[in-house]
Design a protein around this motif. Sequence first.
Motif, PDB file in Angstrom:
ATOM      1  N   GLY A 592       0.923  -1.221  -0.119  1.00 21.55           N
ATOM      2  CA  GLY A 592      -0.082  -0.091  -0.065  1.00 21.55           C
ATOM      3  C   GLY A 592       0.854   1.216  -0.127  1.00 21.55           C
ATOM      4  N   TYR A 593       0.329   2.492   0.270  1.00 19.59           N
ATOM      5  CA  TYR A 593       0.856   3.673   0.240  1.00 19.59           C
ATOM      6  C   TYR A 593       1.725   3.783   1.346  1.00 19.59           C
ATOM      7  CZ  TYR A 593      -1.842   4.345  -3.940  1.00 19.59           C
ATOM      8  OH  TYR A 593      -2.251   4.283  -5.398  1.00 19.59           O
ATOM      9  N   VAL A 594       2.772   4.566   1.550  1.00 19.69           N
ATOM     10  CA  VAL A 594       3.423   4.943   2.867  1.00 19.69           C
ATOM     11  C   VAL A 594       2.789   6.282   3.397  1.00 19.69           C
ATOM     12  CG1 VAL A 594       5.470   3.685   2.161  1.00 19.69           C
ATOM     13  CG2 VAL A 594       5.193   6.188   1.750  1.00 19.69           C
ATOM     14  N   ASP A 595       1.960   7.136   2.540  1.00 24.13           N
ATOM     15  CA  ASP A 595       1.862   8.285   3.109  1.00 24.13           C
ATOM     16  C   ASP A 595       0.286   8.321   3.418  1.00 24.13           C
ATOM     17  OD1 ASP A 595       0.994   8.270   0.396  1.00 24.13           O
ATOM     18  OD2 ASP A 595       1.517  10.297   0.037  1.00 24.13           O
ATOM     19  N   THR A 596      -0.455   7.333   3.264  1.00 19.16           N
ATOM     20  CA  THR A 596      -1.881   7.399   3.410  1.00 19.16           C
ATOM     21  C   THR A 596      -2.358   6.077   4.057  1.00 19.16           C
ATOM     22  OG1 THR A 596      -2.418   8.697   1.489  1.00 19.16           O
ATOM     23  CG2 THR A 596      -4.250   7.366   2.254  1.00 19.16           C
ATOM     24  N   ASP A 597      -3.225   6.269   5.062  1.00 18.40           N
ATOM     25  CA  ASP A 597      -3.906   4.991   5.647  1.00 18.40           C
ATOM     26  C   ASP A 597      -5.152   4.688   4.762  1.00 18.40           C
ATOM     27  OD1 ASP A 597      -4.901   3.006   7.087  1.00 18.40           O
ATOM     28  OD2 ASP A 597      -5.470   4.245   8.678  1.00 18.40           O
ATOM     29  N   VAL A 598      -5.085   3.478   4.102  1.00 18.73           N
ATOM     30  CA  VAL A 598      -6.074   3.399   2.875  1.00 18.73           C
ATOM     31  C   VAL A 598      -7.190   2.615   3.689  1.00 18.73           C
ATOM     32  CG1 VAL A 598      -4.603   2.736   1.065  1.00 18.73           C
ATOM     33  CG2 VAL A 598      -5.008   0.825   2.422  1.00 18.73           C
ATOM     34  N   LEU A 599      -6.910   2.271   4.966  1.00 17.42           N
ATOM     35  CA  LEU A 599      -8.043   1.620   5.627  1.00 17.42           C
ATOM     36  C   LEU A 599      -9.042   2.636   6.240  1.00 17.42           C
ATOM     37  CD1 LEU A 599      -6.412  -1.286   7.750  1.00 17.42           C
ATOM     38  CD2 LEU A 599      -7.455  -1.368   5.656  1.00 17.42           C
ATOM     39  N   GLN A 600      -8.803   4.079   6.082  1.00 15.58           N
ATOM     40  CA  GLN A 600      -9.836   5.096   6.415  1.00 15.58           C
ATOM     41  C   GLN A 600     -10.793   5.000   5.152  1.00 15.58           C
ATOM     42  OE1 GLN A 600      -8.271   8.690   8.526  1.00 15.58           O
ATOM     43  NE2 GLN A 600      -6.335   7.953   8.025  1.00 15.58           N
ATOM     44  N   ARG A 601     -10.768   4.402   4.310  1.00 19.47           N
ATOM     45  CA  ARG A 601     -11.722   4.582   3.302  1.00 19.47           C
ATOM     46  C   ARG A 601     -13.292   4.062   3.805  1.00 19.47           C
ATOM     47  NH1 ARG A 601      -8.994  -0.366   2.501  1.00 19.47           N
ATOM     48  NH2 ARG A 601     -10.076  -2.141   2.475  1.00 19.47           N
ATOM     49  N   LEU A 602     -14.450   4.213   3.352  1.00 20.73           N
ATOM     50  CA  LEU A 602     -15.550   3.900   3.566  1.00 20.73           C
ATOM     51  C   LEU A 602     -16.016   2.882   2.391  1.00 20.73           C
ATOM     52  CD1 LEU A 602     -17.041   7.434   4.506  1.00 20.73           C
ATOM     53  CD2 LEU A 602     -16.467   5.736   6.004  1.00 20.73           C
ATOM     54  N   PRO A 603     -16.063   1.677   2.685  1.00 15.21           N
ATOM     55  CA  PRO A 603     -16.246   0.504   1.801  1.00 15.21           C
ATOM     56  C   PRO A 603     -17.702   0.712   1.171  1.00 15.21           C
ATOM     57  CG  PRO A 603     -15.724  -0.610   3.751  1.00 15.21           C
ATOM     58  CD  PRO A 603     -15.594   0.989   3.949  1.00 15.21           C
ATOM     59  N   LEU A 604     -18.265   0.145   0.200  1.00 18.37           N
ATOM     60  CA  LEU A 604     -19.545   0.060  -0.379  1.00 18.37           C
ATOM     61  C   LEU A 604     -20.075  -0.911   0.919  1.00 18.37           C
ATOM     62  CD1 LEU A 604     -20.879  -1.352  -3.679  1.00 18.37           C
ATOM     63  CD2 LEU A 604     -21.256  -2.886  -1.506  1.00 18.37           C
ATOM     64  N   GLY A 605     -21.527  -0.392   1.159  1.00 16.97           N
ATOM     65  CA  GLY A 605     -22.198  -1.079   2.018  1.00 16.97           C
ATOM     66  C   GLY A 605     -22.316  -0.283   3.657  1.00 16.97           C
ATOM     67  N   THR A 606     -21.157   0.661   3.554  1.00 10.59           N
ATOM     68  CA  THR A 606     -21.080   1.509   4.925  1.00 10.59           C
ATOM     69  C   THR A 606     -22.430   1.910   5.045  1.00 10.59           C
ATOM     70  OG1 THR A 606     -18.712   1.863   4.372  1.00 10.59           O
ATOM     71  CG2 THR A 606     -19.934   3.148   5.810  1.00 10.59           C
ATOM     72  N   ALA A 607     -22.794   2.022   6.430  1.00  7.26           N
ATOM     73  CA  ALA A 607     -24.082   2.523   7.206  1.00  7.26           C
ATOM     74  C   ALA A 607     -24.228   2.261   8.539  1.00  7.26           C
ATOM     75  CB  ALA A 607     -25.525   2.196   6.206  1.00  7.26           C
ATOM     76  N   LEU A 608     -24.631   3.329   9.100  1.00 11.62           N
ATOM     77  CA  LEU A 608     -24.929   3.323  10.565  1.00 11.62           C
ATOM     78  C   LEU A 608     -26.378   3.344  10.513  1.00 11.62           C
ATOM     79  CD1 LEU A 608     -24.062   3.306  13.568  1.00 11.62           C
ATOM     80  CD2 LEU A 608     -24.258   5.885  13.269  1.00 11.62           C
ATOM     81  N   LEU A 609     -27.016   2.163  11.135  1.00 15.44           N
ATOM     82  CA  LEU A 609     -28.311   1.693  11.142  1.00 15.44           C
ATOM     83  C   LEU A 609     -28.559   1.503  12.703  1.00 15.44           C
ATOM     84  CD1 LEU A 609     -28.624  -0.669   7.955  1.00 15.44           C
ATOM     85  CD2 LEU A 609     -29.185   1.985   8.115  1.00 15.44           C
ATOM     86  N   PRO A 610     -28.928   2.558  13.175  1.00 15.57           N
ATOM     87  CA  PRO A 610     -28.974   2.455  14.922  1.00 15.57           C
ATOM     88  C   PRO A 610     -30.229   1.328  15.254  1.00 15.57           C
ATOM     89  CG  PRO A 610     -28.835   4.828  14.200  1.00 15.57           C
ATOM     90  CD  PRO A 610     -29.199   3.921  12.972  1.00 15.57           C
ATOM     91  N   GLY A 611     -29.901   0.417  16.147  1.00 15.90           N
ATOM     92  CA  GLY A 611     -30.669  -0.626  16.376  1.00 15.90           C
ATOM     93  C   GLY A 611     -30.835  -1.750  15.670  1.00 15.90           C
ATOM     94  N   ILE A 612     -29.988  -1.768  14.501  1.00 16.57           N
ATOM     95  CA  ILE A 612     -30.376  -2.818  13.551  1.00 16.57           C
ATOM     96  C   ILE A 612     -29.071  -3.708  13.620  1.00 16.57           C
ATOM     97  CG2 ILE A 612     -30.313  -3.545  10.974  1.00 16.57           C
ATOM     98  CD1 ILE A 612     -32.949  -2.382  12.082  1.00 16.57           C
ATOM     99  N   SER A 613     -29.322  -5.186  13.975  1.00 17.95           N
ATOM    100  CA  SER A 613     -28.145  -5.854  13.876  1.00 17.95           C
ATOM    101  C   SER A 613     -28.318  -7.136  12.797  1.00 17.95           C
ATOM    102  CB  SER A 613     -27.616  -6.327  15.033  1.00 17.95           C
ATOM    103  OG  SER A 613     -28.860  -7.107  15.738  1.00 17.95           O
TER     104      SER A 613
END
Length: 740
Positions: A592-613
């Motif tokens: 990966g890149y030495v100057d960027t934390d690629v894990l800070q991406r927001l992948p497809l499917g990202t959502a905060l759905l309060p109360g849903i599991s």
Amino acid sequence: MTDVLRREVDRWGGLGALYGVLRADPWSAVRWDNGIPPERSAEAYAAVQDHVNAFGDGIPVLFVEEAPHGLMALGGTTLPVNLALGAGMDADLTEELAAAVAAEARARGTHVALVSGLDVLRDPRWGRAEECFSEDPALAALLVAATVRGMQGTASAGDPIDGTHVAVVAKHLAGQGAGIGGRNGSGAPIGRRELGEIHLRPAHAAARVGVAGFMAAYNDVDGVPCSANEELLTGTIREQWGWDGLVMADGTAIDRLRDSSPDPAFAAALALNAGVDLSLWDEAFTHIEPAIERGLVDVAVLDRAVDRVLALKRRLGLFGAPTPDQPAADAGAADVPGAPAAGAPTADAPAGRDLIELVDRAARQSVVLVDDGGLLPLRPGQTLAVVGPNADDLDAQLGDYTPPRPAPDPGASTVRSALTARFGADRVRYAEGSRLRGPLADPGALDAVRAANAGADVCVVVLGGTSRRTYDDEFADNGAVDGPALDTTNGEGVDLSSVALPQAQLDVVRAARAGGTPVVAVVLDGRPRALTELRSLADALLVVPFPGPSGGEAVAAALCDGTASGRLPATFPAADGVMPVAHDERMETARGYVDTDVLQRLPLGTALLPGISARLTGAAPSVAASALTAGGTAHLTVEVTNAGAEPRSVPVPLYARRHEPGVRPRRRQLLAVRRVTVAPGATTEVAFGLGLDALGSWASGAPVAEPVTLSVWCTPESDPPAHALPVRVTDQNGATPWER
């Protein structure tokens, strides 16, 4: 009726198809004061048909219009863009919307709708990202099939298209989303496996439900232009898939073959031999006769193309009596086969009200809650600062290729107007703060943000982009912006080298934070953006692909009522320049890149759905490859629990990593997704039957059953979690290669 039309009919002794009679937008320079209103559409179409009948060959004209997200005509209902429907992940709603748009278009006399949906969003720099349903081919295939079924009212090729539906030409075929550097129309330097697994899957889904036509794209695939690609337009979609509809070239695409052909006749022969049947205003395609005389193309090939065009006209009921559901023609069109009704649905008619209700529901489903920061929902009685360049700009919500809105427009809302309606004008303070790409000329713009924020309980900052075009822009022959588009950031011909939010917009957020007021950021945009810096400045974040005219109320409902239920339809990169970024890119051995934390991406499917599991239940399933080929399925169940006090409609995805010997795996893929409603305090079982589409190999562009093992899960991780279930597709001995 114009002299140009009369000359064309006289020149050719008829007219095969006519594009854009009703088209209204800045490129066509058609507005409410000079365009064809809904109630006169039938008259306009009938005038053309009458003229062709009187002075041409009498074969009915095929009327073709754009419908990228609603009919692009005066009075046409504007839908949320495809990327917004991708966030909603609701195939049933997508099909309902498509059927309603088709009814609206056919009632006005349209026969064929040009519909985006085949492109897969592989580079967020591409200006046409908003026209894609997703970066994931499975989600794109699900929604494009729903669109075709809804608009055509058919289930398979050859089914008649009745008088309440339209034929669909799906675009664009193929690989346009893989253009070099995200530049529109640039080449797609991809291999056959990448083409098949990613870019052909939506087209295969459309072909299987009987799509009337495909539009060959501008781009080339590995150097071969799509409109001259016989392997694609004949070998793959017709010989391999067994589909035999009509192929149309994109506007001027055949003329663009001049860079790979010595003259127009040669370009026409290239396209016709490849499998193109209909041109979209290309001069080169008018040189078919000399191409035949020179032996560049056989008459039989021309006959084949003509037969396909005539077959579509028969499928639409344009020869002889209209189909049973055909709307009755008005007096001016009584003798015209397949003539439209005199009027069109309005917002006051039941059909119009139903469509508006569907549009509003789609807008609400498009809102994605990423972080709530403990600030949401907003409470009655709070004082709000509503700031930012997209806070009170209706055009910024609409997307590209949108007809002019009527004035006044009572059904439309911006974030500012919707929140004002809820909280009262005395409790909502507004400041624009900046333009989208640069600061306002007024040096006090940020001071106005600080002033609006002073004493507010919460500051709602609305940022993002816009596909706004003006009637003063310069346009290329195909309608894309060809000159300076002031502050336009999205749309065809508006590709960006940077997907970071401009500093001018971030300065507005910084000004909002300066007083210590909690900040809720709302990003209204038509492409993935690098949001890492914004997330460090804002307490809460919502992402909303262009949601259409009622998008302001959709955002307000999410802020106040907790209705956000979408998921990101594409991956938002960690930083500018982190490409490729899609969630299903192949795993790499690089660090990966030495100057960027690629894990800070927001992948497809990202959502905060309060109360849903959600959790997978049951045993790991197996299915034999032979059974899969014969229509068998592997069954999985997801239990979805709603701990909240209100019913929730949510998309439930299944992710997988495919373990295929000798092939580097993709990090994760979307196997399937279903939207379900879960009652408050209840648990709902969501059953998935995974068939050939989900479990087969798409390397050839069509699904093939092969012994393989997949790790399957339903939670947000980008790598298989410990609770992932193995799903096995076995050989005749009941084994998979991964087990040997």
